[in-house]
Scaffold this active site. Sequence first.
Site, short mmCIF file in Angstrom:
data_model
loop_
_atom_site.label_atom_id
_atom_site.label_comp_id
_atom_site.label_asym_id
_atom_site.label_seq_id
_atom_site.Cartn_x
_atom_site.Cartn_y
_atom_site.Cartn_z
N SER A 117 0.83 -1.21 0.00
CA SER A 117 0.00 0.00 0.00
C SER A 117 0.86 1.26 0.00
O SER A 117 0.59 2.22 -0.72
CB SER A 117 -0.93 0.00 1.22
N TYR A 133 -10.67 5.82 2.28
CA TYR A 133 -11.67 5.54 3.31
C TYR A 133 -12.50 6.75 3.68
O TYR A 133 -13.49 6.64 4.40
CB TYR A 133 -11.00 4.92 4.54
N ALA A 140 -4.45 0.23 -2.84
CA ALA A 140 -3.87 0.60 -1.56
C ALA A 140 -4.94 0.69 -0.49
O ALA A 140 -6.05 1.16 -0.74
CB ALA A 140 -3.15 1.94 -1.67
N LYS A 141 -4.60 0.21 0.69
CA LYS A 141 -5.50 0.41 1.84
C LYS A 141 -5.10 1.75 2.46
O LYS A 141 -4.36 1.83 3.44
CB LYS A 141 -5.36 -0.74 2.84
N ALA A 142 -5.55 2.81 1.81
CA ALA A 142 -5.12 4.17 2.12
C ALA A 142 -6.22 4.97 2.78
O ALA A 142 -7.40 4.83 2.44
CB ALA A 142 -4.67 4.87 0.83
#
Length: 318
Positions: free
Chosen positions: A70, A168, A162-164
Amino acid sequence: MTGAAPAPTTPLADRDGVIWLDGAFVPWRSAQLHVLSHGLHYGGSVFEGERVYDGRVFKLHEHSARLVASARHMGYRLPWTAADLAAATRETVAAAGLTDGYVRPVAWRGGDTLRLVAPDTAVHVAIAAWPWPRIFDDGPRGIRLHTSRWRRPAPDTAPVRAKAAALYALGALAGQEAEEAGSDDALLLDHRGRLAEATGANLFLVIDGRLHTPPPECVLDGITRRTVIDIARERGIAVVERHLDPAELDRATEVFLTGTAYEVQPVTSVDHRVFPLGDVGATLSMAYAERVRAADGAAAGTAGRDPAAAAAARSESG
């Protein structure tokens, strides 16, 4: 109640214990960042959500490797490899004395500069762990979804792999909208108006006995999602990854979500549509519960016991 970690009974910033920060444990209340940190202003932070079962982090290697990946998608490198982060996570869980709990690793660019393009800004990493309350104290139950006006971006307009934190923001807006409408969580469509995901969980429909789920083109390919797909195929349940129009909800006999927080979470309504708590979701939920508590290291994701996994993790240096 959205797909993120449940609200704690006391403020997260005011707790006893320690947090791993940049390679060392610091008192919980001292784990802070400067208000001019680059990641705070421009949404470049990345994170993971991990569950601890019987003292082990499920799929620890996969989570640690995804954090590294990420950061790479967001244009920076972490100062630690995936193997380093996995080891630090195990130390953090041990320091917290957790049997069952939640782990939140997070990485961000620091306060060296607020120049938008800042490739040389120092990168920081923190790992916190705390006890995990059950989402539903009265046992599993279905939740209600509200289709949001917010949509997932196209893969050529945002770093969707990406877990950005930046991505979110959409989930936070959609979840707030859903709760104000009297629902538990939001259903987001993609940029073309097709079914995408909930605020922090992947979506599955049961149609004619088969699992149908959107391909991970503009949504995160969740670790829980992949685990449930594997379990379904092991049990002879066909899995179809394809684009799904909202009208196909009318054909579904069951709907459920998957994610670290939700695990396998049945959905009882989407807007005006009502769904039963079905056998397929119940079967997969029980099987997933068994898988996460499996004593075998490969099934439980206990990184460090498998030499091959450890070698792969060491190679994930950014």
